[in-house]
Design a protein around this motif. Structure first.
Motif, PDB file in Angstrom:
ATOM      1  N   PRO A  61      63.933 -12.488  76.659  1.00 36.34           N
ATOM      2  CA  PRO A  61      64.178 -13.123  75.268  1.00 36.34           C
ATOM      3  C   PRO A  61      65.022 -14.221  75.497  1.00 36.34           C
ATOM      4  CG  PRO A  61      64.600 -10.929  75.189  1.00 36.34           C
ATOM      5  CD  PRO A  61      64.293 -11.190  76.882  1.00 36.34           C
ATOM      6  N   ARG A  92      71.986  -4.173  72.087  1.00 36.27           N
ATOM      7  CA  ARG A  92      71.013  -4.372  71.456  1.00 36.27           C
ATOM      8  C   ARG A  92      69.671  -3.974  71.922  1.00 36.27           C
ATOM      9  NH1 ARG A  92      71.839 -11.126  70.774  1.00 36.27           N
ATOM     10  NH2 ARG A  92      74.249 -10.769  70.324  1.00 36.27           N
ATOM     11  N   TYR A  94      65.484  -4.792  72.393  1.00 38.47           N
ATOM     12  CA  TYR A  94      64.252  -6.010  72.261  1.00 38.47           C
ATOM     13  C   TYR A  94      63.082  -5.342  72.460  1.00 38.47           C
ATOM     14  CZ  TYR A  94      67.796  -9.554  72.345  1.00 38.47           C
ATOM     15  OH  TYR A  94      68.963 -10.467  71.929  1.00 38.47           O
ATOM     16  N   THR A  96      58.540  -6.201  73.140  1.00 40.63           N
ATOM     17  CA  THR A  96      57.583  -7.172  73.240  1.00 40.63           C
ATOM     18  C   THR A  96      56.109  -6.354  73.218  1.00 40.63           C
ATOM     19  OG1 THR A  96      56.513  -8.760  74.458  1.00 40.63           O
ATOM     20  CG2 THR A  96      57.688  -7.166  75.903  1.00 40.63           C
ATOM     21  N   TRP A 103      59.615 -11.697  71.796  1.00 34.89           N
ATOM     22  CA  TRP A 103      60.333 -10.565  71.657  1.00 34.89           C
ATOM     23  C   TRP A 103      61.005 -10.429  70.426  1.00 34.89           C
ATOM     24  CZ3 TRP A 103      61.273  -7.012  75.845  1.00 34.89           C
ATOM     25  CH2 TRP A 103      60.974  -7.629  77.222  1.00 34.89           C
ATOM     26  N   ASP A 104      60.867  -9.069  69.826  1.00 32.38           N
ATOM     27  CA  ASP A 104      61.536  -9.033  68.418  1.00 32.38           C
ATOM     28  C   ASP A 104      62.917  -8.000  68.694  1.00 32.38           C
ATOM     29  OD1 ASP A 104      59.622  -9.933  66.916  1.00 32.38           O
ATOM     30  OD2 ASP A 104      58.367  -8.134  67.129  1.00 32.38           O
ATOM     31  N   GLU A 105      64.020  -8.443  68.121  1.00 30.88           N
ATOM     32  CA  GLU A 105      65.208  -7.869  68.144  1.00 30.88           C
ATOM     33  C   GLU A 105      65.098  -6.720  67.255  1.00 30.88           C
ATOM     34  OE1 GLU A 105      69.652  -8.396  66.713  1.00 30.88           O
ATOM     35  OE2 GLU A 105      69.126  -9.891  68.333  1.00 30.88           O
ATOM     36  N   ARG A 108      70.403  -4.113  66.444  1.00 36.29           N
ATOM     37  CA  ARG A 108      71.657  -4.729  66.989  1.00 36.29           C
ATOM     38  C   ARG A 108      72.678  -3.947  66.494  1.00 36.29           C
ATOM     39  NH1 ARG A 108      73.747 -10.942  66.521  1.00 36.29           N
ATOM     40  NH2 ARG A 108      71.543 -11.169  67.156  1.00 36.29           N
TER      41      ARG A 108
END
Length: 331
Positions: A61, A92, A94, A96, A103-105, A108
């Motif tokens: 990311p 966090r 992530y 994909t 990538w999406d987080e 968190r």
């Protein structure tokens, strides 16, 4: 043949290093097959190969360069979930689904007392992540949709942590799952322990292991072949060249643990079943070992430094570690 001089490899075993083009330390490792593998490490680095390690692509990311990846789970060449560690928002997750192009987080951490160490999936949808104790109990994070969303589990079914007890984010194997079963390993306290769940991480029981505990000592890696047969390895990373009683086996799902008859004798951070009945691998910064009898005895076959080891469902095994080291097992 790889590793330090002076070691005689086990029968037909050696690590074949690949050229990653990276100097990152890879403690997160997720082989999918003999051709597809992912690795995650320091400085926000995520690598992927689709040609058996002949070439690697950096696919991490863009916003994670200051973070430390310590675990990654991959389902195929396109889909992976990776964990960064640290206090508060440094922890966090992530995800994909396009081979790392985007990538999406998906999580968190906002609790400054939480510190996530490792994650694992049983299938493509159900996953768990483990945090060090918050309010005196280890914390479990869960997903039911392949890592797209996560929920913190209530701690009512979690036994209390010991003073100083925590998990080691050393190889992505402090937490392992298998169907509704899950296990996680600890150190830091007066004894090292293994927590076990039979209901997907909602309730847990805990047992002591014979691997010595201490401020930097305990169980660093777990592997279960099925619901009964488990392996634990560890030691003390401060004194990596001496680890008495540093490997143990369980034959009852983690209720009882016994010291291996012949242990590696040095600190080991990662362990994995190879897919061949009774055959397992253990790795650490001072070398690699193999067991042909389900973890009862271990034999050194390589002297090179690795942090993590994992085997894919097709039987291919990989190892990763410092200075960009990623290797495939040759038999």
């Amino acid at each position: 043949m790889l590793g330090s001089t002076g070691f005689t490899p086990g029968p037909g075993l050696s690590w074949q290093l690949t050229d990653t083009g990276s100097t990152a330390r890879f403690r997160g490792l997720a082989p999918v097959s003999s051709t597809v593998a992912w690795a995650a490490g320091s400085a926000g680095t995520v690598l992927r190969t689709i040609d058996g390690g002949r070439s690697w692509s950096s696919v991490g990311p863009a916003d994670a360069a200051a973070l430390q990846f310590r675990d990654i789970e991959a389902f195929d060449a396109r889909t992976a979930v990776a964990l960064t560690i640290g206090a508060g928002e440094e922890s966090r997750v992530y995800r994909t689904s396009d081979g790392g192009r985007t990538w999406d987080e998906s999580f968190r951490n906002t609790d400054p007392a939480a510190f996530y160490d490792c994650l694992d999936f049983s299938g493509r949808r159900h996953g768990l992540a483990l945090s060090d104790p918050v309010g005196g109990k280890f914390r479990i994070l869960a997903t039911r949709d392949g890592g797209r969303t996560w929920q913190v589990r209530p701690t009512g079914g979690m036994p209390a942590a010991l003073p100083g007890e925590f998990a080691f984010a050393a190889s992505g194997t402090c937490l392992v799952t298998q169907g509704h079963n899950a296990w996680f390993a600890t150190g830091g306290g007066s004894v090292s322990r293994v927590f076990a769940s039979r209901d997907g991480g909602r309730s847990w029981r805990v047992s002591e292991t014979p691997i010595p505990g201490g401020p930097s000592a305990g169980v660093y890696g777990l592997a279960f072949r099925d619901g009964r047969h488990g392996l634990a390895v560890g030691g003390d990373y401060v004194t990596p060249e001496a680890a008495p009683d540093g490997a143990a086996v369980s034959r009852d799902g983690g209720r009882r643990w016994t010291v291996s008859r012949t242990v590696p004798g040095e600190y080991r951070s990662g362990v994995a079943w190879t897919g061949r009945r009774g055959v397992a691998l253990a790795v650490g910064p001072t070398g690699s070992d193999v067991s042909f009898d389900g973890g009862v005895s271990w034999r050194r076959f390589d002297g090179g430094s690795f942090d993590a080891v994992a085997c894919a469902t097709d039987g291919s095994c990989w190892a990763s570690g410092e200075a960009g080291r990623i290797a495939r097992l040759k038999r």
